[in-house]
Scaffold this active site. Structure first.
Site, PDB file in Angstrom:
ATOM      1  N   HIS A   1       0.843  -1.196   0.000  1.00  0.00           N
ATOM      2  CA  HIS A   1       0.000   0.000   0.000  1.00  0.00           C
ATOM      3  C   HIS A   1       0.871   1.236   0.000  1.00  0.00           C
ATOM      4  O   HIS A   1       1.878   1.295   0.682  1.00  0.00           O
ATOM      5  CB  HIS A   1      -0.898  -0.001   1.248  1.00  0.00           C
ATOM      6  CG  HIS A   1      -1.934   1.067   1.222  1.00  0.00           C
ATOM      7  ND1 HIS A   1      -3.119   0.921   0.544  1.00  0.00           N
ATOM      8  CD2 HIS A   1      -1.963   2.301   1.777  1.00  0.00           C
ATOM      9  CE1 HIS A   1      -3.838   2.023   0.694  1.00  0.00           C
ATOM     10  NE2 HIS A   1      -3.153   2.877   1.433  1.00  0.00           N
TER      11      HIS A   1
ATOM     12  N   ASP B   1     -14.052   3.437   8.924  1.00  0.00           N
ATOM     13  CA  ASP B   1     -13.065   4.302   8.259  1.00  0.00           C
ATOM     14  C   ASP B   1     -13.714   5.095   7.130  1.00  0.00           C
ATOM     15  O   ASP B   1     -13.356   6.251   6.897  1.00  0.00           O
ATOM     16  CB  ASP B   1     -11.894   3.473   7.715  1.00  0.00           C
ATOM     17  CG  ASP B   1     -10.915   4.357   6.944  1.00  0.00           C
ATOM     18  OD1 ASP B   1     -10.285   5.222   7.584  1.00  0.00           O
ATOM     19  OD2 ASP B   1     -10.815   4.216   5.713  1.00  0.00           O
TER      20      ASP B   1
ATOM     21  N   ARG C   1     -13.146  13.558   7.653  1.00  0.00           N
ATOM     22  CA  ARG C   1     -11.816  14.182   7.729  1.00  0.00           C
ATOM     23  C   ARG C   1     -11.537  15.010   6.486  1.00  0.00           C
ATOM     24  O   ARG C   1     -10.966  16.098   6.561  1.00  0.00           O
ATOM     25  CB  ARG C   1     -10.737  13.104   7.882  1.00  0.00           C
ATOM     26  CG  ARG C   1     -10.706  12.496   9.272  1.00  0.00           C
ATOM     27  CD  ARG C   1      -9.872  11.222   9.275  1.00  0.00           C
ATOM     28  NE  ARG C   1      -8.506  11.481   8.855  1.00  0.00           N
ATOM     29  CZ  ARG C   1      -7.717  10.581   8.288  1.00  0.00           C
ATOM     30  NH1 ARG C   1      -8.165   9.358   8.057  1.00  0.00           N
ATOM     31  NH2 ARG C   1      -6.487  10.889   7.938  1.00  0.00           N
TER      32      ARG C   1
ATOM     33  N   SER D   1      -6.258   4.560   9.787  1.00  0.00           N
ATOM     34  CA  SER D   1      -7.085   4.435   8.581  1.00  0.00           C
ATOM     35  C   SER D   1      -6.473   3.422   7.618  1.00  0.00           C
ATOM     36  O   SER D   1      -7.137   2.487   7.157  1.00  0.00           O
ATOM     37  CB  SER D   1      -7.213   5.815   7.916  1.00  0.00           C
ATOM     38  OG  SER D   1      -7.739   5.712   6.628  1.00  0.00           O
TER      39      SER D   1
ATOM     40  N   LYS E   1      -7.689  -0.944   7.137  1.00  0.00           N
ATOM     41  CA  LYS E   1      -8.083  -1.535   5.855  1.00  0.00           C
ATOM     42  C   LYS E   1      -7.133  -2.648   5.436  1.00  0.00           C
ATOM     43  O   LYS E   1      -7.552  -3.671   4.896  1.00  0.00           O
ATOM     44  CB  LYS E   1      -8.140  -0.440   4.782  1.00  0.00           C
ATOM     45  CG  LYS E   1      -9.342   0.484   4.984  1.00  0.00           C
ATOM     46  CD  LYS E   1      -9.349   1.648   4.014  1.00  0.00           C
ATOM     47  CE  LYS E   1      -8.323   2.675   4.368  1.00  0.00           C
ATOM     48  NZ  LYS E   1      -8.484   3.972   3.720  1.00  0.00           N
TER      49      LYS E   1
HETATM   50  N1  URA Z   1      -4.951   6.872   2.865  1.00  0.00           N
HETATM   51  C1  URA Z   1      -5.883   6.313   3.673  1.00  0.00           C
HETATM   52  O1  URA Z   1      -6.422   5.265   3.360  1.00  0.00           O
HETATM   53  N2  URA Z   1      -6.200   6.908   4.819  1.00  0.00           N
HETATM   54  C2  URA Z   1      -5.626   8.056   5.230  1.00  0.00           C
HETATM   55  O2  URA Z   1      -5.939   8.548   6.284  1.00  0.00           O
HETATM   56  C3  URA Z   1      -4.658   8.646   4.379  1.00  0.00           C
HETATM   57  C4  URA Z   1      -4.338   8.018   3.202  1.00  0.00           C
END
Ligand code: URA
Ligand code: CA
Length: 442
Positions: free
Chosen positions: A82, A161, A168, A183, A187
């Protein structure tokens, strides 16, 4: 439990208990806590921070707010990767096929473009017919069949999230280390992979611009991984200029194909090999990143990586003939080369502005409901440190119309600084971070 008390505690800078964190996370997922209370709490977290324990509790509560993907039907160590987000950063489309070609199963859930950053799913959808929406069973079956799948997150993955991220985005609370770390990691932990390699960007196009902040974020995510029992390696890489030379959805697919075909080398390939070698190590192929890199290079040179990309496109319903003829990818109405116009050196780039320039051409969404134009964007062959003359190509625009091309040219010129003195090239990699510690490379 009383939401007003939770907000008050965080307003006063106190640490929240696990029960309090679970309470508001559940409320975010099921809609039982109103947005205004969640927004106030997010701002209190943004201003007063969270302890490592709170950050981990928030991550696990968000992971458990929805389904956790079960990939146990896929043999071997499944590896995910990621990135915190960048411009011209199509490493996934280069490294996922190479890693899969080396025998490590890649089960990856990717994202869409956000703000100035591009998204792998949007890029993949520029291939005719290709879908990124697979059921969990289709996902597992495809990885078992060809060793590789790149799909979108299912709606039931970390729903807390989704709510908190959307809030946010519109309350100026994205740039919070504990909120970003939880966050991303919620995931990644919910997507079911056994091991995770994170690409944490630093520089003018990154969420965390300074190296120090990027390393802090990398450490927080590696520690969360450790506590959740999954090995995490975070590599801090440069986003002080776009990573590849192509910016835009079909253009980035073309660049990935060019790289996997062996026609193009450069920073995109280098970072793909770097992250890919760490994926092979956490995937148990070898303990040595140099040996891992040699395996990836062999998969590149033999064409095995390109074949994996072809297999993935076909498996996901796409027209894989674009792999042999990139002109089959969507083409724009207008293509125009722009010259630098003076002699000097490329000394700096505002990478965030370069991302927004592509977004304004139609390569990204300004509003959630906007439809992306896959054909538009630009090629930027210059790099920081390059000597240029009036006749050097600054960029080649792929635009919908004349007005867009004029706007994009102006934005790109403003974002690129040309000076009279040479500068050194910025590093590609700054640090490798695991739960054990930080190895600084520059
Ligand atoms: N990518 C995400 O999935 N969450 C964040 O808070 C910032 C970047
Ligand atoms: Ca910035």
């Amino acid at each position: 439990m009383n939401m007003l008390e939770i907000i008050t505690k965080k307003k006063l800078g106190q640490a929240l208990t696990r029960e309090e964190i679970t309470h508001f996370t559940r409320g975010a997922a099921d809609g039982s806590i109103p947005d205004y209370q969640l927004a106030a709490l997010l701002m209190a977290i943004r201003l007063n921070g969270m302890t490592a324990r709170e950050t981990t509790d928030l991550t696990l509560a968000m992971r458990d707010s929805g389904d956790v993907c079960d990939l146990s039907a896929i043999p071997g160590i499944k590896v995910d990767k990621h990135s915190t987000g960048g411009v011209g950063d199509t490493t996934t489309l280069v490294l996922a096929p190479l890693v899969a070609a080396c025998g490590v199963p890649v089960a990856k859930m990717s994202g869409r473009g956000l703000g100035h950053t591009g998204g792998t799913l949007d890029k993949m959808e520029s291939i005719a017919g290709l879908t990124v929406s697979l059921t969990e069973k289709q996902f597992v079956d495809q990885v078992n069949a060809i060793g590789l799948a790149v799909i979108g997150q299912t709606a039931s993955l970390a729903p807390a999230d989704k709510t908190l991220y959307a809030l946010r985005d519109v309350t100026a609370t994205v740039d919070s280390l504990p909120l970003i770390a939880s966050s991303i990691m919620s995931k990644k932990l919910a997507s079911g992979a056994d091991a995770i390699v994170l690409d944490v960007k630093t520089g003018s196009g990154a969420l965390m611009e300074t190296v120090e902040d990027a390393i802090g974020l990398a450490k927080a995510m590696a520690e969360i991984g450790q506590l959740a029992g999954k090995p995490v390696r975070a590599i801090v890489t440069g986003m002080g200029q776009p990573l590849g030379t192509h910016i835009g959805n079909a253009l980035e697919v073309k660049e990935a194909i060019d790289v996997l075909s062996g026609r193009v080398r450069g920073d995109l390939l280098e970072v793909a090999l770097l992250l890919g070698s760490h994926m092979l190590v956490v995937g148990g192929k070898t303990e040595d990143t140099d040996a891992a890199r040699a395996m990836l290079v062999a998969a590149l040179d033999s064409g095995a990586g390109l074949e994996k990309l072809r297999a993935m496109i076909t498996a996901q319903g796409g027209d894989a003939t674009c792999v042999d003829d990139v002109m089959k990818l969507p083409q724009p109405a207008l293509i125009r080369e722009v010259k630098v116009g003076r002699t000097g050196y490329i000394t700096a780039m505002d990478t965030e502005a370069l991302g927004y320039a592509a977004q304004a051409m139609g390569a990204g969404r300004v509003q959630k409901t906007d439809v992306i134009d896959p054909a538009v964007g630009y090629i930027l062959p210059v790099r920081i440190g390059d000597a240029v003359t009036a006749d050097t190509t600054l960029c080649t625009l792929y635009a919908r119309n004349e007005a867009d091309a004029i706007k994009a040219e102006a934005a790109i010129r403003t974002a690129i600084t040309i000076g009279d003195k040479p500068v050194t090239r910025p590093p590609l990699c700054y640090a490798v971070v695991t739960a054990k510690g930080v190895e600084t490379l520059n």
